[in-house]
Design an enzyme around this catalytic site. Structure first.
Site, PDB file in Angstrom:
ATOM      1  N   GLU A 157      -7.366  43.016 -22.997  1.00 54.33           N
ATOM      2  CA  GLU A 157      -5.977  42.730 -23.350  1.00 54.33           C
ATOM      3  C   GLU A 157      -5.396  41.777 -22.327  1.00 54.33           C
ATOM      4  OE1 GLU A 157      -3.690  46.156 -24.262  1.00 54.33           O
ATOM      5  OE2 GLU A 157      -1.859  44.990 -24.593  1.00 54.33           O
ATOM      6  N   GLY A 158      -4.760  40.709 -22.800  1.00 61.85           N
ATOM      7  CA  GLY A 158      -4.088  39.778 -21.895  1.00 61.85           C
ATOM      8  C   GLY A 158      -2.593  39.899 -22.070  1.00 61.85           C
ATOM      9  N   THR A 159      -1.844  38.989 -21.439  1.00 67.24           N
ATOM     10  CA  THR A 159      -0.388  39.087 -21.496  1.00 67.24           C
ATOM     11  C   THR A 159       0.170  38.838 -22.888  1.00 67.24           C
ATOM     12  OG1 THR A 159      -0.596  36.944 -20.423  1.00 67.24           O
ATOM     13  CG2 THR A 159       0.532  38.653 -19.191  1.00 67.24           C
ATOM     14  N   TYR A 160      -0.495  37.980 -23.659  1.00 69.05           N
ATOM     15  CA  TYR A 160       0.072  37.677 -24.966  1.00 69.05           C
ATOM     16  C   TYR A 160      -0.891  37.918 -26.110  1.00 69.05           C
ATOM     17  CZ  TYR A 160      -2.384  33.180 -25.271  1.00 69.05           C
ATOM     18  OH  TYR A 160      -3.347  32.211 -25.370  1.00 69.05           O
ATOM     19  N   ASP A 193      -3.656  27.346 -14.142  1.00 69.03           N
ATOM     20  CA  ASP A 193      -3.876  28.768 -13.813  1.00 69.03           C
ATOM     21  C   ASP A 193      -5.344  29.013 -13.473  1.00 69.03           C
ATOM     22  OD1 ASP A 193      -2.977  31.267 -13.218  1.00 69.03           O
ATOM     23  OD2 ASP A 193      -3.105  32.028 -15.277  1.00 69.03           O
TER      24      ASP A 193
HETATM   25  P1  AMP Z   1      -7.088  36.815 -21.908  1.00 64.13           P
HETATM   26  O1  AMP Z   1      -5.913  37.144 -22.757  1.00 64.13           O
HETATM   27  O2  AMP Z   1      -7.712  35.490 -22.255  1.00 64.13           O
HETATM   28  O3  AMP Z   1      -6.817  36.973 -20.447  1.00 64.13           O
HETATM   29  O4  AMP Z   1      -8.222  37.917 -22.279  1.00 64.13           O
HETATM   30  C1  AMP Z   1      -8.101  39.282 -21.956  1.00 64.13           C
HETATM   31  C2  AMP Z   1      -9.484  39.887 -21.695  1.00 64.13           C
HETATM   32  O5  AMP Z   1     -10.296  39.787 -22.873  1.00 64.13           O
HETATM   33  C3  AMP Z   1     -10.278  39.169 -20.620  1.00 64.13           C
HETATM   34  O6  AMP Z   1     -10.004  39.663 -19.344  1.00 64.13           O
HETATM   35  C4  AMP Z   1     -11.723  39.442 -21.024  1.00 64.13           C
HETATM   36  O7  AMP Z   1     -12.118  40.732 -20.571  1.00 64.13           O
HETATM   37  C5  AMP Z   1     -11.651  39.490 -22.536  1.00 64.13           C
HETATM   38  N1  AMP Z   1     -11.999  38.185 -23.116  1.00 64.13           N
HETATM   39  C6  AMP Z   1     -11.146  37.154 -23.365  1.00 64.13           C
HETATM   40  N2  AMP Z   1     -11.784  36.130 -23.931  1.00 64.13           N
HETATM   41  C7  AMP Z   1     -13.082  36.506 -24.057  1.00 64.13           C
HETATM   42  C8  AMP Z   1     -14.258  35.858 -24.574  1.00 64.13           C
HETATM   43  N3  AMP Z   1     -14.191  34.641 -25.075  1.00 64.13           N
HETATM   44  N4  AMP Z   1     -15.409  36.545 -24.541  1.00 64.13           N
HETATM   45  C9  AMP Z   1     -15.452  37.801 -24.032  1.00 64.13           C
HETATM   46  N5  AMP Z   1     -14.393  38.468 -23.540  1.00 64.13           N
HETATM   47  C10 AMP Z   1     -13.219  37.825 -23.537  1.00 64.13           C
END
Ligand code: AMP
Length: 407
Positions: free
Chosen positions: A71-74, A191
């Site tokens: 899960e990320g911020t958005y 970033d």
């Molecule tokens: P983000 O919103 O891009 O920071 O993504 C949140 C989390 O999802 C990350 O910290 C990863 O653990 C996982 N994640 C995001 N993109 C990918 C990807 N392309 N492949 C595998 N895991 C991902």
């Protein structure tokens, strides 16, 4: 790239069909009264919209969504695979609907789509395969799946992951090439940090998370200073500069380099004031002598005890593991005056890459160990989320940006 109606051909789908009678100067030329012509356009446009929906549906049906990856911020990120071939895995980033924005789409998502499209085709930039919207109007970004975690996991897992100068050289090469590609295409990432550097199954490092990126083709435009996670933020942004260049990313690259060597963040300030104090203590105090014009920056303040700029000898003590050439490159990324900081192209021309040891081939690079993700999550909790730096990323800063002018 898959043929997504939202990414690949948004304008085509909205154009009226070419068979419509042309209009000149507002005078209907096909002999129809204005209102009748309007109705004709509406009737012809309706099937076009249905076609768009159908294309979106087709795109969505190409993928099957699986377990949540993170899960990320958005956004929430899910593992997915192609309906036709379950061995073709993807990451599906489902953007959270945000009522405070027009159409509910966070500017981060728009930036991510825009710049990932623009930067397609480089081995060290994550691939955006497609975009579709789901039934609740959620936007879904279909990304290349990168199963081996990120550089931060490797750096932190000191108990299980061992690596040396050749591995650092390989990772730094991939990061530098990614940044060179961004800057060569007039894109600032804004970033760069170890947990935005994801790792593919073959060991290739890919730059991800373009939610704060922007174009810098026009040097006259004012930009926000409130970007880049604090530990990786350069002094010009801490002093409130509104005109800046690719040098902001280079500073972050330098701090990732330092962190890879010492396996801990090099300048982990708890506040902006502390961040500036750390830069002054470790790298040197910015003054008119070493950075002409710095005192004119709106938020310029430094501790009263002026520390001279550190020489190579000081860095050798702590970062000598990458050799004299490696330390030379590191010091050039951490030059206080952004105009004198090394560029991505110059970094790639540096002699360190040719010196021994040679970079490790990507297939032989160290990999994360089982359970590394859980351990990292626990570490981050213990450190009260310092790494994610809530006051910088996402919820507060990025969303305050005026996306209309793509600041
Ligand atoms: P983000 O919103 O891009 O920071 O993504 C949140 C989390 O999802 C990350 O910290 C990863 O653990 C996982 N994640 C995001 N993109 C990918 C990807 N392309 N492949 C595998 N895991 C991902």
């Amino acid at each position: 790239m898959a043929n997504s109606p939202l990414v690949a051909r948004p304008t085509d789908a909205l154009q009226p069909p070419k068979s419509l009678p042309p209009s000149s100067g507002g005078t209907p030329s096909g002999g129809l009264p204005r209102s009748a012509r309007g109705q004709q356009i509406a009737a012809l446009a309706r099937p076009t919209m249905d076609l768009m929906e159908q294309m979106n549906e087709d795109e969505k049906n190409k993928y099957i969504k699986g377990k949540k990856l993170g899960e990320g911020t958005y956004a929430n990120v899910y593992l997915g695979h192609s309906r036709l071939d379950s061995s073709t895995q993807v990451a599906i980033k489902k953007i959270k609907v945000q009522k405070e924005y027009q159409d509910g789409i966070a500017p981060d998502a728009i930036r991510e789509m825009k710049y990932l499209q623009k930067l397609r085709g480089h081995a060290n930039i994550i691939i955006l395969h497609s975009v579709f919207s789901s039934k609740d109007q959620n936007l879904n970004l279909v990304l290349e799946y990168l199963p081996l975690g990120d550089l931060e996991m490797l750096i932190r897992d000191v108990d299980h992951v061992r690596y040396g100068a050749a591995d650092i050289k390989a990772w730094m090469g991939m990061l530098t090439r990614a940044i060179w590609w961004c800057h060569d295409n007039y894109v600032l990432h804004r970033d760069i940090k170890p947990n935005n550097l994801l790792i593919a199954a073959d060991g290739e490092v890919k730059l991800a998370d373009f939610g704060l990126a922007r174009s810098f083709a026009d040097p006259g435009v004012r930009m926000t200073a409130n970007v880049i996670t604090r530990w990786y933020r350069p002094p010009e942004l801490l002093f409130g500069a509104r005109h800046y260049s690719g040098a902001v990313d280079i500073w972050s690259v330098g701090l990732v380099f330092a962190e890879l060597i010492i396996r801990a963040p090099y300048l982990p300030g708890n506040s902006e004031v502390e961040q500036i104090a750390l830069i002054c203590r470790e790298i040197g105090t910015p003054t008119e002598e070493n950075w002409p014009g710095v005192t004119q920056l709106k938020e310029y303040t430094v501790p009263s005890d002026v520390v001279p700029v550190a020489g190579k000898d000081k860095y050798m003590g702590r970062f000598g593991a990458v050799g004299s050439d490696g330390v030379d490159l590191l010091t050039k990324t951490l030059v206080l005056d952004p105009r004198r900081r090394i560029t991505a192209r110059e970094m790639l021309e540096h002699r360190w890459w040719k010196a021994d040891p040679k970079p490790t081939p990507k297939h032989d690079l160290p990999k994360k160990t089982a359970g590394a993700e859980e351990k990292l999550a626990a570490d981050l909790k213990r450190r009260n989320g310092m790494v994610e730096d809530d006051d910088v990323r996402g919820s507060k800063v990025a969303r305050k940006l005026d996306f209309g002018t793509a600041r």
